[in-house]
Design a protein around this motif. Structure first.
Motif, PDB file in Angstrom:
ATOM      1  N   TYR A 218       0.833  -1.207   0.000  1.00  0.00           N
ATOM      2  CA  TYR A 218       0.000   0.000   0.000  1.00  0.00           C
ATOM      3  C   TYR A 218       0.871   1.262   0.000  1.00  0.00           C
ATOM      4  N   GLN A 219       1.956   1.230   0.756  1.00  0.00           N
ATOM      5  CA  GLN A 219       2.862   2.386   0.772  1.00  0.00           C
ATOM      6  C   GLN A 219       3.504   2.598  -0.592  1.00  0.00           C
ATOM      7  N   ALA A 220       3.770   1.495  -1.302  1.00  0.00           N
ATOM      8  CA  ALA A 220       4.385   1.600  -2.628  1.00  0.00           C
ATOM      9  C   ALA A 220       3.376   2.011  -3.696  1.00  0.00           C
ATOM     10  N   ASN A 221       2.110   1.640  -3.521  1.00  0.00           N
ATOM     11  CA  ASN A 221       1.099   1.928  -4.552  1.00  0.00           C
ATOM     12  C   ASN A 221      -0.275   1.857  -3.914  1.00  0.00           C
ATOM     13  N   HIS A 222      -0.763   3.010  -3.418  1.00  0.00           N
ATOM     14  CA  HIS A 222      -2.052   2.998  -2.733  1.00  0.00           C
ATOM     15  C   HIS A 222      -3.227   2.946  -3.709  1.00  0.00           C
ATOM     16  N   ARG A 223      -2.948   3.089  -5.021  1.00  0.00           N
ATOM     17  CA  ARG A 223      -4.027   3.035  -6.008  1.00  0.00           C
ATOM     18  C   ARG A 223      -4.287   1.612  -6.530  1.00  0.00           C
ATOM     19  N   VAL A 224      -3.447   0.677  -6.173  1.00  0.00           N
ATOM     20  CA  VAL A 224      -3.601  -0.678  -6.700  1.00  0.00           C
ATOM     21  C   VAL A 224      -4.943  -1.271  -6.267  1.00  0.00           C
ATOM     22  N   GLU A 225      -5.590  -1.958  -7.190  1.00  0.00           N
ATOM     23  CA  GLU A 225      -6.846  -2.651  -6.878  1.00  0.00           C
ATOM     24  C   GLU A 225      -6.506  -4.016  -6.273  1.00  0.00           C
ATOM     25  N   LEU A 226      -7.072  -4.323  -5.108  1.00  0.00           N
ATOM     26  CA  LEU A 226      -6.780  -5.573  -4.415  1.00  0.00           C
ATOM     27  C   LEU A 226      -7.924  -6.565  -4.646  1.00  0.00           C
ATOM     28  N   VAL A 227      -7.578  -7.780  -5.016  1.00  0.00           N
ATOM     29  CA  VAL A 227      -8.575  -8.829  -5.238  1.00  0.00           C
ATOM     30  C   VAL A 227      -8.322  -9.950  -4.226  1.00  0.00           C
ATOM     31  N   ILE A 228      -9.257 -10.138  -3.328  1.00  0.00           N
ATOM     32  CA  ILE A 228      -9.163 -11.232  -2.358  1.00  0.00           C
ATOM     33  C   ILE A 228      -9.672 -12.489  -3.054  1.00  0.00           C
ATOM     34  N   ALA A 229      -8.805 -13.498  -3.204  1.00  0.00           N
ATOM     35  CA  ALA A 229      -9.127 -14.667  -4.035  1.00  0.00           C
ATOM     36  C   ALA A 229      -8.698 -15.955  -3.346  1.00  0.00           C
TER      37      ALA A 229
END
Length: 882
Positions: A218-229
């Motif tokens: 998150y610190q490196a890229n707070h815009r990344v979309e996270l997919v819980i899979a």
């Protein structure tokens, strides 16, 4: 096809596919078609010749059977060490690469961050190569590759390492440059997704939220979309919701859930090539259903995807019925467009057009269909879950065909569960959930099921020496898509999974050659079905013993080494005939011990020698079908006196020829041996019950040994002087063969083996001699008769010297006075019809005795006393007369 096979594998699979299914090559071997499909029975099974990874039925609509070559022929794939020994000379990772390539479908050029190691379980000495991946810090995770049945787990972490809060990721993952990141359970899941352009990290477990790793991302890229899979099982679904909330707490603005929706994980989907756009869309749809906040929100998702006007849905631990008024919904949408209502109003429109009614305060999961081998009776195994409780149980078609029947069954399955829906609601649930159920065969006995060639117990199964643990849904998944379970449970049966040879020295000393012979028989009982298939029959064992000789202690210990505690056998006199016949049907390839058989008619048991049918009963239906359970066991008779069968001498001989006879006495008893016997009696079952699994793991070697040596041993028995009964050659030849097999499992002194061989030959010779004589109790009877007659006692009332007429009451009274030992009269009455020394003619014959009646003489005239007698002929060719 992404997965290439080695030529040796390909050729072996094609060869076996042709041999087992009858398939023929077409188009110069491009395909092999017209194999018999195991599902539909049609000649519709085929494979590609160049890359036969997938075996499938071409009747897609009516059958659709499909299985991977790895599932069908696992042994072709598993022996990596042997197949890649040459490659290991130049490539230290050759076996690991082959495993990732062949078993997991990976391109090792895409994932290269692994090493090949080895692991040894020092308690069992089992060794396997492993494929190892580095974990954050100084840890590692490795997957075991071979001999998996010898290890408790298929994978392991570095001892002492904790991965709490951490996740595995490929070394070159740059979180700052990716738009979407999936969080999965296993490392192989993450690698599988990478093959399809999807970046993923592995949480290693559904119970480990990798907050430390995710905070760094998150610190490196707070815009990344996270997919819980995570996986789609119960634990995975619950953890998906927890991960979803915790990810939002970290700060991720875009969080979605994707799940497969079935038992497949992402590696499975990769192997099945199920990553097309429509597949991924479905996985996100499954995730959206999981994260829906209310039943109405979930209903809207389902309606928009499927356009059904009526359907059921599950939310929480409850089941609802949904009805959508499509006409009203369309009208509301038109009004929205005219009035320019906000998007959020669409939800309001759906609510006004939709009715959601609870039909059950529980969810209904169809786990599998179970069908009993032999009767083909069908049941469905369901899991009923409420907010507080859950339970799995079987439901028959009658329960599932009526709302009222189903309601009663649900209430009986889980406390507090209730179904209030209608039959039409139940029909829709059944149609949706039962259509693709896995069929699981069931057996109503314990042990070896010849139909599938496997031993089926409660917690584990064994096939071809490989051990299989029961899965979460309480059945076994065996090779070649064989799914099976037992509906029978043996009391106090809990064998150890590891073999400890700490009891044999005491056993040999206490019981000697007789104990070794019985142990060899006991081992053979574990393969009785295979032996009957190969040699036609398996002998019975008869054990007798003097008082306190230790016969009962021996049997209890022999049961202990099979994992059954505090058990000797069952007395057939204590119940009905139906009861003991059911006992004989309860196990396969385990002994059935009948104790205290005196007075029990053994006539019906002779057919069990060949594994015959026990009885015939009608099936519970309107047809004419019957159920005929087979005898799958090995019969042991244990009593104080010898076995007796009623009827003619032929019946008696037929039983004797089937018996291995061992008699125990007290001649070996010493204080030192008594202490050893006490150690055996008090030994913890865990110390000795690994014998069962050790023997079953050597099934193939044992049967091979029997095939190698039996003919020679049978000839050796038949070479005994005066031996002419071939059945004795069979039974005792098998005993000698089983002694050799026992020596493969247990270390025995050569002298003990030789002495036991001599003992088996001796009891074979004794049995041959005995077949020419009367039963020992009857021999004793005739010896007493001949003695008394020679001394002038009035024991033969016949007036014809060619015949004997004996009144048993008078004879027994006279023997008692003269202290002549006899077996009890009840036993002798059963034996007299089998007499050889004097041919039996009839009983209860009224005979005028040749001896004067004292009362008649006192009245002044001569008369003969009338007595009821057993009648015998002194010569075999004489007929009834006196």
């Amino acid at each position: 096809m992404f997965k290439e096979m080695e030529r040796s594998q390909r050729d072996e699979i094609v060869r076996r596919f042709q041999a087992e299914t009858g398939a023929k090559p077409q188009a110069n071997g491009e395909r092999y078609k017209k194999g018999v499909c195991p599902m539909c029975g049609q000649k519709s099974l085929w494979i590609f010749g160049d890359n036969p990874w997938k075996i499938q039925c071409d009747k897609l609509n009516s059958c659709g059977y499909e299985i991977s070559a790895r599932e069908m022929y696992p042994d072709v794939f598993d022996n990596f060490s042997k197949r890649y020994a040459h490659e290991m000379e130049t490539d230290s990772r050759a076996i690991a690469k082959a495993y990732l390539r062949e078993a997991r479908g990976f391109n090792t050029a895409i994932v290269n961050s692994f090493t090949q190691e080895s692991y040894t379980d020092f308690s069992t000495k089992a060794t396997t190569p492993t494929v190892r991946f580095a974990m954050p810090g100084d840890g590692f995770w490795e997957r075991l590759i071979e001999n998996l049945e010898s290890f408790e787990q298929k994978a392991r972490f570095k001892p002492g390492y904790s991965y709490k809060g951490l996740a595995w990721q490929v070394p070159d993952l740059d979180a700052s440059k990716i738009k979407q990141l999936w969080v999965v359970e296993g490392i192989f899941d993450a690698i599988a997704l990478l093959h399809h352009g999807i970046y993923a990290i592995s949480a290693m477990s559904a119970n480990n939220f990798p907050d430390h790793t995710l905070k760094q991302i998150y610190q490196a890229n707070h815009r990344v979309e996270l997919v819980i899979a995570l996986d789609s099982d119960v634990v995975g679904r619950k953890s998906c919701l927890k991960f979803y909330e915790k990810a939002r707490e970290i700060g991720f603005g875009k969080v979605k859930v994707a799940i497969t929706g079935n038992e497949d994980d992402w590696n499975d989907k990769h192997l099945k090539e199920a990553f097309k756009p429509e597949d991924i869309e479905k996985y996100f749809y499954n995730g959206a259903l999981l994260t829906a906040k209310t039943p109405i929100a979930k209903a809207q998702l389902m309606y928009e995807r499927n356009s059904f006007n009526q359907f059921y849905l599950e939310f929480g631990s409850r089941t609802y019925w949904v009805k959508v008024d499509a006409e009203k919904l369309n009208q509301d949408k038109e009004v929205e467009e005219v009035e320019g209502k906000e998007d959020s109003k669409e939800v309001v429109s759906f609510k006004s057009a939709c009715t959601v009614t609870q039909i059950a305060n529980c969810t209904i999961d169809f786990l599998y269909a179970q069908q009993e081998i032999g009767t083909n009776e069908k049941f469905y195994f369901l899991n009923i879950r409420t907010d507080k409780n859950q339970n799995k149980d079987s439901f028959n078609p009658k329960h599932l065909g009526s709302a009222s029947e189903f309601k009663t069954r649900v209430m009986n399955t889980v406390t507090g569960a209730q179904f209030t829906g209608k039959t039409e609601h139940l029909d829709k649930i059944y149609e949706t959930k039962a259509g693709s159920l896995r069929d699981v065969n069931t057996v109503d006995f314990f042990g070896y099921a010849n139909e599938v060639g496997a031993y089926i117990f409660k917690k584990f199964a064994v096939k071809n020496g490989q051990v299989f643990k029961i899965n979460a849904e309480e059945y076994f998944e065996l090779p070649k898509q064989t799914y099976i379970k037992s509906t029978f449970d043996m009391e106090k049966f809990d064998p150890a999974m590891e073999y400890q040879n700490t009891w044999t020295d005491d056993y040999f000393d206490v019981y000697g050659v007789k104990g070794v012979a019985v142990l060899a028989y006991w081992l053979g009982a574990l393969f009785a079905e295979q032996i009957r298939a190969q040699f036609g029959s398996y002998p019975f064992l008869e054990l007798t013993g003097d008082a306190n000789a230790g016969k009962s202690s021996l049997l209890r210990f022999l049961w202990k080494i099979l994992g059954r505690a505090d058990y000797e056998g069952q007395n057939p006199n204590n119940g009905s005939k139906v009861g003991y016949l059911r006992t004989l049907a309860q196990v396969g390839n385990l002994p059935t011990v009948m104790i205290e058989c005196e007075g029990f008619n053994l006539e019906d048991l002779k057919t069990l020698f060949d594994g015959g049918y026990l009885r015939t009963t009608g099936q519970k239906n309107m047809g004419n079908k019957t159920h005929m359970p087979k005898f799958r066991s090995a019969l042991v008779l244990s009593q104080n006196e010898r076995a007796i069968t009623e009827g003619s001498r032929d019946n008696q001989l037929a039983l004797l020829q089937r018996l291995i006879y061992v008699h125990f006495d007290t001649t070996r008893h010493t204080p030192a041996r008594r202490k050893k016997a006490q150690r055996l009696e008090t030994m913890d079952m865990k110390e000795c019950s690994g014998f069962l699994l050790e023997a079953l793991k050597h099934e193939n070697q044992i049967m091979q040994k029997l095939n190698e040596v039996f003919e020679g041993y049978q000839d050796q028995i038949m070479a005994i002087p005066d031996m002419n009964v071939t059945r004795i050659g069979l039974t005792h030849g098998l005993m000698l063969s089983l002694l050799d097999a026992l020596a493969m499992i247990i270390d025995m002194p050569e002298m003990l083996i030789n002495n036991t061989r001599e003992y088996i030959c001796r009891i074979a010779s004794e049995r041959q001699t005995e077949l020419k004589q009367d039963h020992p109790s009857l021999e004793q009877f005739w010896d007493a008769f001949d003695y008394l007659e020679s001394q002038g006692y009035q024991v033969n009332h016949s007036r014809n010297d060619d015949y004997l007429a004996i009144n048993l009451q008078q004879f027994y009274a006279l023997c008692g006075d003269l202290k002549q030992p006899l077996d009890d009269m009840k036993t002798i009455k059963k034996l007299l019809p089998t007499s050889i020394r004097y041919k039996y003619l009839e009983h209860n014959k009224t005979v005028n005795s040749k001896y004067d009646d004292p009362k008649s003489l006192q009245q002044g005239f001569k008369a003969y006393k009338s007595l009821r007698c057993y009648l015998f002929a002194r010569k075999s060719n004489l007929k009834t007369g006196s």
